[in-house]
Scaffold this motif. Structure first.
Motif, PDB file in Angstrom:
ATOM      1  N   GLY A  23       0.801  -1.216   0.000  1.00  0.00           N
ATOM      2  CA  GLY A  23       0.000   0.000   0.000  1.00  0.00           C
ATOM      3  C   GLY A  23       0.834   1.266   0.000  1.00  0.00           C
ATOM      4  O   GLY A  23       0.321   2.356   0.248  1.00  0.00           O
ATOM      5  N   ASP A  24       2.105   1.162  -0.313  1.00  0.00           N
ATOM      6  CA  ASP A  24       3.016   2.301  -0.331  1.00  0.00           C
ATOM      7  C   ASP A  24       3.042   2.912  -1.735  1.00  0.00           C
ATOM      8  O   ASP A  24       3.912   2.608  -2.550  1.00  0.00           O
ATOM      9  N   GLU A  57      -5.982   1.503  -2.370  1.00  0.00           N
ATOM     10  CA  GLU A  57      -6.472   1.327  -1.002  1.00  0.00           C
ATOM     11  C   GLU A  57      -7.714   0.442  -0.964  1.00  0.00           C
ATOM     12  O   GLU A  57      -7.831  -0.448  -0.126  1.00  0.00           O
ATOM     13  N   ARG A  61      -7.943  -3.473   0.772  1.00  0.00           N
ATOM     14  CA  ARG A  61      -8.897  -3.798   1.857  1.00  0.00           C
ATOM     15  C   ARG A  61      -9.423  -5.219   1.727  1.00  0.00           C
ATOM     16  O   ARG A  61      -9.824  -5.824   2.714  1.00  0.00           O
TER      17      ARG A  61
END
Length: 126
Positions: A23-24, A57, A61
């Protein structure tokens, strides 16, 4: 094909892949060419080095695991094949991703997967 070129391509592509699934977004975008970039997938076509990561993002999830199947590296290209395990009705998504690397940066990504199971969930994960 030099060993140094293979290592460089591998390092660049794995840095992108690992950052993306952490998620970077900033680290992933740092591996991508600012001057000439193209990204294509069943859902997105983008020339923006960070824009193709905009929905990351939402995807992360629902991702529970990424299982690498194969990594193939050449001097200026790479192909990764992996399973994306999700907590969705789509379940496990077999994915292939082809990269082209130029001047130490990724300038093309082609992401290949069966989009049909994702169609009903597209608005949720974007």
């Amino acid at each position: 094909m030099s060993a140094k070129a293979q290592v460089s391509t591998r390092e660049i592509v794995r840095a992108y892949h690992d950052a993306r699934f952490r998620g970077d977004v900033a680290a992933a975008a740092a591996t991508v060419s600012d001057s000439s970039f193209s990204f294509r997938s069943p859902f997105i076509t983008s020339a923006d080095p960070a824009g193709h990561l905009a929905g990351l993002e939402g995807l992360l999830r629902v991702v529970t695991e990424v299982e690498m199947i194969s990594e193939l590296y050449g001097e200026s290209e790479a192909t990764l094949v992996y399973d994306v395990h999700t907590a969705t009705p789509a379940g496990v998504q077999r994915t292939a991703e082809h990269f082209r690397v130029s001047d130490g940066k990724i300038d093309r990504i082609l992401l290949i997967f069966d989009a049909a199971p994702w169609q009903p969930m597209a608005s949720v994960i974007r």
